[in-house]
Design an enzyme around this catalytic site. Structure first.
Site, PDB file in Angstrom:
ATOM      1  N   HIS A   1       3.486  -1.688 -12.629  1.00 28.24           N
ATOM      2  CA  HIS A   1       3.528  -2.187 -11.257  1.00 28.24           C
ATOM      3  C   HIS A   1       2.356  -3.139 -10.997  1.00 28.24           C
ATOM      4  O   HIS A   1       1.258  -2.924 -11.517  1.00 28.24           O
ATOM      5  CB  HIS A   1       3.457  -0.986 -10.297  1.00 28.24           C
ATOM      6  CG  HIS A   1       3.466  -1.354  -8.855  1.00 28.24           C
ATOM      7  ND1 HIS A   1       4.527  -1.970  -8.243  1.00 28.24           N
ATOM      8  CD2 HIS A   1       2.525  -1.183  -7.889  1.00 28.24           C
ATOM      9  CE1 HIS A   1       4.238  -2.168  -6.966  1.00 28.24           C
ATOM     10  NE2 HIS A   1       3.035  -1.704  -6.733  1.00 28.24           N
TER      11      HIS A   1
ATOM     12  N   ASP B   1      -0.359  -3.832  -1.702  1.00 24.88           N
ATOM     13  CA  ASP B   1       0.590  -3.223  -2.621  1.00 24.88           C
ATOM     14  C   ASP B   1       1.948  -3.129  -1.933  1.00 24.88           C
ATOM     15  O   ASP B   1       2.054  -2.573  -0.840  1.00 24.88           O
ATOM     16  CB  ASP B   1       0.087  -1.839  -3.028  1.00 24.88           C
ATOM     17  CG  ASP B   1       0.828  -1.254  -4.206  1.00 24.88           C
ATOM     18  OD1 ASP B   1       2.070  -1.394  -4.264  1.00 24.88           O
ATOM     19  OD2 ASP B   1       0.176  -0.645  -5.063  1.00 24.88           O
TER      20      ASP B   1
ATOM     21  N   CYS C   1       7.652  -6.510  -7.586  1.00 26.31           N
ATOM     22  CA  CYS C   1       6.225  -6.353  -7.282  1.00 26.31           C
ATOM     23  C   CYS C   1       5.396  -7.574  -7.686  1.00 26.31           C
ATOM     24  O   CYS C   1       4.454  -7.950  -6.986  1.00 26.31           O
ATOM     25  CB  CYS C   1       5.656  -5.091  -7.921  1.00 26.31           C
ATOM     26  SG  CYS C   1       5.888  -4.998  -9.714  1.00 26.31           S
TER      27      CYS C   1
END
Length: 161
Positions: A53, A70, A123
């Site tokens: 990620h 995030d 992401c």
């Protein structure tokens, strides 16, 4: 804003892959880049989380704190603030030959709203545009539905460069 963008090895080198603080592994980075971070507003860096990620970290030298962006999780790694605080203090001591007053008061600065992904693969695009918007002083106004357009923008930039 004035920014420096170290590469994706900055956080793993500084944090010993989230295990142990290591200024010695990044101390020459600013020398090689001919950068004095204390003349900047932000140090912005990509973070690979668990090798699965991407997120973005930032040292906010203007407002004296640390930021974490995030698209999937709300909390940074447990050592994020303590290691970045030590980095800023060590960098100041190494480059300015004196202690940085007030560094112990620098904390995590949590944005009101961070766009969130709705799948398991965007992401990296979110992270690129967190950096793009934040470094330009723009609001994070994109969302999951914008990903196809943002991917095309990234591709256009790569082709243009």
């Amino acid at each position: 804003p004035k920014c420096w963008f170290p590469n994706s090895f900055f956080w793993p080198k500084l944090s010993g892959n989230n295990k142990e603080y290591s200024y010695k592994d990044v101390r020459r980075w600013t020398v090689k880049a001919k950068i004095d971070i204390f003349e900047l507003d932000y140090v912005i860096f990509p973070m690979n989380i668990g090798e699965t990620h991407w997120a973005m970290g930032a040292i906010d030298l203007k407002d004296k704190g640390f930021r974490y962006f995030d698209s999937m999780f709300s909390r940074p790694p447990a050592n994020f603030v303590s290691f970045l605080r030590r980095y800023v203090a060590d960098e100041h001591k190494a480059k300015k030959s004196k202690e940085l007053s007030g560094i112990e008061e620098w904390e995590l600065m949590v944005p009101a709203k961070i766009p969130q992904q709705k799948n398991g693969y965007d992401c990296g695009v979110f992270t690129c545009f967190f950096a793009d918007c934040f470094s330009a002083g723009k609001a994070l106004t994109f969302e999951q539905e914008d990903m196809p357009t943002l991917r095309v923008r990234i591709a256009a930039r790569v082709l243009k460069a």
